[in-house]
Scaffold this motif. Sequence first.
Motif: not given
Length: 215
Positions: A23-25, A34-45, A61-68
């Motif tokens: 997230d920081r990088e 802001r496209m990155l899913s983030g903590h709460i949505q990521g935890k839900l996934l 849509g990988t973007f930087t890989g957070y949700s993956a």
Amino acid sequence: MDALERYIHDFSAPEEELLRELDRETHLRVVAPRMLSGHIQGKLLELLVRMLRPRRILEIGTFTGYSALCMAAGLDAEGELHTTEVDDELEPLAQSFFDRSPHGSKIRLHIGSALAIAPALGGVFDLVFIDGDKREYPDYYRMLMGDDGRRPLVRSGSVLIADNILWSGKVVEPVARSDRHTQALLEFNRMAAADPRVENVILPLRDGLNLIRVK
Ligand SMILES: C[S@@+](CC[C@H](N)C(=O)[O-])C[C@H]1O[C@@H](n2cnc3c(N)ncnc32)[C@H](O)[C@@H]1O
């Protein structure tokens, strides 16, 4: 972050250190972080994957890989996650984080449009996270359901999760003819709601998730 958001973060399972670093990088190095899913949505996934136990996941849509990374964390050891990204400049950052994660070996990153890649992967997907170009959401739906003349990429029991379907509330405001993003999201939501082959519910988490189950 307002008080309620803070409370939700404090009383949900904590974010992994590697995800926090990603997230920081992303905020330091990438346009539109802001496209990155983030903590709460990521935890839900992650939890949905743990509960549904899919064998094959497709991400558009990988973007930087957070949700993956979140979904891979919930995936059984023999499961596989195919994530697709059109922007090849994002590949080194996403892949470097997959390589550092204990769950990264379950992830296959494919560079190119999901509309070309996904049908070529063969087989069907038990879970699909739709998070690519909003203007293409109706095309993704047609591709997944086999309404584009090709074979379906989902089966009975598969689950689709589509992100950003409330589009900052624009779906209930007057829409300009030139606003192709909102038009396409409205069409996608209409398609799912009117399709007798699926049942769905819209969750107002973050920018809205459309949770769709193939009957
Ligand atoms: C909202 S971001 C994805 C965020 C990511 N899923 C996350 O939660 O961290 C959308 C991404 O989809 C990519 N994209 C757009 N059209 C695509 C397509 N047809 N196939 C695959 N990726 C696409 C964009 O380049 C962008 O990186």
